[in-house]
Design an enzyme around this catalytic site. Sequence first.
Site, PDB file in Angstrom:
ATOM      1  N   HIS A 134       0.848  -1.265   0.009  1.00 56.03           N
ATOM      2  CA  HIS A 134       0.049   0.175  -0.066  1.00 56.03           C
ATOM      3  C   HIS A 134       0.970   1.184   0.217  1.00 56.03           C
ATOM      4  O   HIS A 134       0.331   2.300  -0.194  1.00 56.03           O
ATOM      5  CB  HIS A 134      -1.167  -0.063   1.072  1.00 56.03           C
ATOM      6  N   ASP A 164       0.050  -7.758   1.406  1.00 51.65           N
ATOM      7  CA  ASP A 164       0.832  -6.299   1.536  1.00 51.65           C
ATOM      8  C   ASP A 164       2.048  -6.137   1.424  1.00 51.65           C
ATOM      9  O   ASP A 164       2.837  -5.260   2.433  1.00 51.65           O
ATOM     10  CB  ASP A 164       0.133  -5.652   2.708  1.00 51.65           C
ATOM     11  N   SER A 239       4.540   2.988   7.778  1.00 56.28           N
ATOM     12  CA  SER A 239       4.407   1.818   6.962  1.00 56.28           C
ATOM     13  C   SER A 239       5.615   1.225   6.064  1.00 56.28           C
ATOM     14  O   SER A 239       6.553   2.041   5.461  1.00 56.28           O
ATOM     15  CB  SER A 239       3.231   2.159   5.904  1.00 56.28           C
TER      16      SER A 239
END
Length: 395
Positions: A134, A164, A239
């Site tokens: 993402h 992911d 992230s």
Amino acid sequence: MNSSLQKFWLLFAQAVTIMLAALFIVATLKPEWLSETKVGSIVDTVSLKESNYDGQLSPGSYHEAVKRSMPAVVNIVTNKGVTKPKSRKGANPNSSDPLFKFFFDDQPPEAEPRSSLGSGVLVSPEGYILTNHHVISDASDIDVALADGRKVKAQLIGSDPETDIAVLKIEPKQLPTPITLGKVESVHVGDVVLAIGNPFGVGQTVTSGIVSALGRDHVGINTFENFIQTDAAINPGNSGGALIDTRGNLIGINTAIYSNNGGSMGIGFAIPINLAKQVMESILSNGSVSRGWIGVEPQNLSKELSEALGLPGNISGVLLSGVLEGGPAARAGIKPGDVLMAVNGSPIKDVRGLLNQVAQINPGSQAQLTILRKGKEIDLTAQIGKRSKPKQQAN
């Protein structure tokens, strides 16, 4: 004598006058001289005790672990083109819980070009970087900022929305030492862990916490879940960053937090390094991740459903409410209404367990499926098919 005393008194009066005049001038033009003198006299009366630094680290310091791993953690900046407003809840289309947040740019997409910040981890001297899908999805341009301040362009090698995980590559020119991969088997609940990333774009930041749980699934973020849960403070921008142990080894890729305000609330999730490594190796070998598939529509067995079907109370498995005609399960002889209890001898407890178990089998391989049909257990052999690639999910 009188004359001598008069001369002495005159000299004394003149000296006092000159000193008073000098004091007046200093007080008028340079008052700080007087204040400094006053402060100095006070400081001289204070006794301060200072420690002697012997060059040793403080007890319990994780400096060496951070020193070894921090140079391998990079900042990722992506430029994304025009996008349509869409969900940002991850690769799992069933995820709708607004409390789950990714660590970067958690603002609704707008129909205009935008930039996003994230993190990544250099894992090989050839320049391969692990990050989140993402972080780089829909990116038209990817820049990587190294810990020493250099900025380089990155190439997307491949990504897997269902876990992911994404793999980037930069040119291997004077790169920092790659991080050392840890062993998930060595990670235990209660272990101290450190999260490294670039929260809010302020620069590399290290936070500490413990492993709160292992094997966390049913979270609803990704299709395939096996998270390390931690209370280390992690925020937007983390992230794709590193979760390390106290030896500086990489044990996870930070992915998401549970939050009602977008900030850290002490519940964060990281993809374990063994899963990230498996996905990376598959991408590097095949360009994508291949997963097994049998073509069934499973349904979790609730107590009420088991009673309605007349199943034993201690039955464990999933109800196959649908079977794809011509699919692997149908060719093996499975029918709608069967209860799938085990795959290759491993018990199946729920739909997610079945999904994970079958996905780990290489397409084209043979698998033994144990089913319950009309109160009898039956073993069938199925040739595993290949799971189709998911449609591009909003991230």
